[in-house]
Design a protein around this motif. Structure first.
Motif, short mmCIF file in Angstrom:
data_model
loop_
_atom_site.label_atom_id
_atom_site.label_comp_id
_atom_site.label_asym_id
_atom_site.label_seq_id
_atom_site.Cartn_x
_atom_site.Cartn_y
_atom_site.Cartn_z
N ASN A 290 0.84 -1.21 0.00
CA ASN A 290 0.00 0.00 0.00
C ASN A 290 0.87 1.26 0.00
N THR A 291 0.23 2.41 0.05
CA THR A 291 0.96 3.67 -0.16
C THR A 291 1.92 4.01 0.98
N THR A 292 1.81 3.33 2.13
CA THR A 292 2.77 3.64 3.20
C THR A 292 4.17 3.16 2.82
N GLN A 293 4.25 2.31 1.77
CA GLN A 293 5.56 1.78 1.36
C GLN A 293 6.21 2.64 0.28
N VAL A 294 5.55 3.74 -0.09
CA VAL A 294 6.12 4.65 -1.09
C VAL A 294 6.90 5.75 -0.35
N TYR A 295 8.20 5.79 -0.55
CA TYR A 295 9.04 6.75 0.17
C TYR A 295 10.43 6.74 -0.45
N PRO A 296 11.09 7.87 -0.64
CA PRO A 296 10.72 9.22 -0.21
C PRO A 296 9.78 9.93 -1.19
N GLU A 297 9.36 9.24 -2.26
CA GLU A 297 8.46 9.90 -3.21
C GLU A 297 7.11 10.15 -2.56
N ASP A 298 6.38 11.12 -3.10
CA ASP A 298 5.00 11.32 -2.68
C ASP A 298 4.18 10.22 -3.37
N ARG A 299 3.23 9.65 -2.66
CA ARG A 299 2.50 8.52 -3.25
C ARG A 299 1.80 8.93 -4.56
N GLY A 300 1.78 7.98 -5.49
CA GLY A 300 1.19 8.22 -6.80
C GLY A 300 1.01 6.88 -7.49
N GLN A 301 0.17 6.86 -8.50
CA GLN A 301 -0.16 5.57 -9.13
C GLN A 301 1.06 4.87 -9.72
N ASN A 302 2.00 5.66 -10.28
CA ASN A 302 3.18 5.03 -10.89
C ASN A 302 3.96 4.22 -9.85
N TYR A 303 4.06 4.75 -8.62
CA TYR A 303 4.81 4.02 -7.58
C TYR A 303 4.01 2.81 -7.10
N SER A 304 2.68 2.94 -7.09
CA SER A 304 1.85 1.79 -6.69
C SER A 304 2.00 0.66 -7.70
N LEU A 305 2.13 1.03 -8.98
CA LEU A 305 2.32 -0.01 -10.01
C LEU A 305 3.66 -0.71 -9.81
N GLN A 306 4.68 0.08 -9.46
CA GLN A 306 5.99 -0.54 -9.19
C GLN A 306 5.90 -1.49 -8.00
N LEU A 307 5.17 -1.05 -6.95
CA LEU A 307 5.00 -1.91 -5.78
C LEU A 307 4.29 -3.21 -6.19
N GLY A 308 3.32 -3.07 -7.08
CA GLY A 308 2.58 -4.25 -7.55
C GLY A 308 3.52 -5.26 -8.20
N GLU A 309 4.45 -4.75 -9.00
CA GLU A 309 5.41 -5.66 -9.65
C GLU A 309 6.31 -6.34 -8.62
N GLN A 310 6.76 -5.56 -7.64
CA GLN A 310 7.60 -6.14 -6.58
C GLN A 310 6.84 -7.22 -5.81
N ALA A 311 5.57 -6.91 -5.50
CA ALA A 311 4.76 -7.87 -4.73
C ALA A 311 4.57 -9.15 -5.54
N ALA A 312 4.32 -8.99 -6.85
CA ALA A 312 4.11 -10.18 -7.70
C ALA A 312 5.36 -11.06 -7.71
N GLU A 313 6.53 -10.42 -7.80
CA GLU A 313 7.78 -11.20 -7.82
C GLU A 313 7.98 -11.93 -6.49
N LEU A 314 7.70 -11.21 -5.40
CA LEU A 314 7.87 -11.79 -4.07
C LEU A 314 6.92 -12.98 -3.87
N MET A 315 5.68 -12.81 -4.32
CA MET A 315 4.68 -13.87 -4.14
C MET A 315 5.01 -15.07 -5.02
N ASP A 316 5.52 -14.78 -6.21
CA ASP A 316 5.91 -15.87 -7.11
C ASP A 316 7.04 -16.68 -6.47
#
Ligand SMILES: Cc1cc2nc3c(=O)[nH]c(=O)nc-3n(C[C@H](O)[C@H](O)[C@H](O)COP(=O)(O)OP(=O)(O)OC[C@H]3O[C@@H](n4cnc5c(N)ncnc54)[C@H](O)[C@@H]3O)c2cc1C
Length: 330
Positions: A290-316
């Motif tokens: 979620n957006t609490t993991q976006v830092y030091p950037e201000d939260r935004g959709q582009n960073y959430s999409l990056q987090l999504g990719e990281q989460a997918a790799e971790l879950m895989d």
């Protein structure tokens, strides 16, 4: 001014981690300039938490914002808007998921995440149990805690470190323009911090001749505006809207909507990196992004999409490890 130019060139946000934006900026630009410009901007976004905001967050915001204006070979930053809004993008993504065999259930809140012997077994939603061997929660910390009561105490302690400002947004469809400005950031004491007249960027003819105005704000969870409906919010905002256009009249409003988001803006304090929850929750197969993991950037959709990719790799990787361990036992 000069402080922004300096900050734009500083690549290491870590050196600003333990100082507040207020303390650093007051030293750099003076109290008067801080009170006139930076103070109101921070208060607009973080209200009573403004003085706690870490300089690392503001430094990165300035670095990205001013940096993006400097194009290569003299190119200038231009503002774009995806035709049909981000909705088109997310609908295409949903089609892709369905074509690949995924199922999407909208308006179906997860009631709880179910675990057994330290591992996730599924979720409860719509009054029924749904079995899954992996679950990714994308809810704000405050909701995550509620729907996943088995989270380890040490993990919940980290989730509790982050406080949120709610976001509110009154959207008006008017029969005429309110002003000729696209994005008006408001430093005065009005009940909203931005007045964005979308149809000054994208023509009103695309919206059935409606002129669309967003009046957005960030407020504390107990702010009275959060109890209001669109009609009441418009009444509360009416005098302030007239500060933008004194001729504004309620009869201009064809339609209105009022949106609220409890996880609108995490409060990014000093030494925030110690408040970021890991994606792995301590329960087997249960992840958080979620957006609490976006830092030091201000939260935004582009960073959430990056987090999504990281989460997918971790879950895989997690799924492969579990499958490998099962195989080894056979
Ligand atoms: C006012 C405002 C303006 C913004 N402007 C921009 C911008 O211009 N550009 C930009 O890129 N980003 C912008 N953002 C940030 C952007 O909205 C976020 O970065 C992004 O939405 C985060 O995505 P997410 O999936 O992590 O969380 P969210 O989009 O918040 O998604 C979380 C979802 O969880 C759902 N949910 C809650 N409880 C449950 C439950 N029990 N079960 C199932 N689901 C549940 C919620 O309904 C929500 O849909 C803005 C944010 C705000 C608040």
């Amino acid at each position: 001014g000069l402080a922004s130019l300096w900050l734009k060139r500083q690549a290491d946000w870590r050196v600003y981690e333990d100082v507040t934006a207020r303390a650093w900026m007051e030293r750099a630009v003076g109290k008067q300039a801080f009170d006139a410009f930076w103070g109101p901007l921070l208060r607009g976004k973080f209200a009573e938490h403004a003085d706690e905001i870490g300089m690392a967050w503001l430094h990165w915001k300035i670095r990205l914002r001013f940096g993006s204006r400097e194009g290569r070979l003299g190119a200038k930053e231009t503002l774009g808007y995806p035709r049909g809004s981000f909705r088109s993008y997310y609908f295409a993504l949903a089609d892709h998921i369905r074509e690949a065999g995924g199922r999407i259930s909208l308006s179906t809140p997860v009631e709880s995440v179910v675990t057994e012997l330290g591992a996730v077994t599924g979720i409860r939603a719509d009054g029924a149990f749904h079995e899954f061997d992996q679950v990714l929660m994308t809810t704000p910390n405050i909701i995550t805690k509620r729907i996943a009561p088995d989270l380890p105490a040490s993990y919940v302690e980290i989730l509790d470190r982050v406080r949120y400002q709610w976001a509110s947004c009154l959207v008006l469809a008017l029969d005429r323009p309110l002003s000729d400005v696209y994005w008006l950031s408001i430093a005065d004491d009005l009940p909203f911090v931005a007045c964005v007249e979308h149809t000054n960027l994208v023509g009103a003819e695309r919206y059935g001749g409606n002129h669309l105005v967003y009046l957005s704000n960030y407020v504390a969870p107990d702010h009275p505006v959060l109890q209001m409906d669109a009609e009441e919010a418009l009444t509360a905002y009416e005098d302030s809207i007239r500060r933008i256009n004194p001729a504004f009249d309620r009869s201009w409003v064809r339609e209105k909507w009022f949106f609220r988001d409890p996880g609108g803006q995490p409060v990014i304090t000093t030494n925030y990196s110690a408040s970021i929850p890991s994606m792995e929750t301590g329960i087997g197969g249960l992840y958080l992004s979620n957006t609490t993991q976006v830092y030091p950037e201000d939260r935004g959709q582009n960073y959430s999409l990056q987090l999504g990719e990281q989460a997918a790799e971790l879950m895989d990787a997690g799924a492969r490890a579990v499958a490998g361990a099962r195989g080894a036992r056979i």
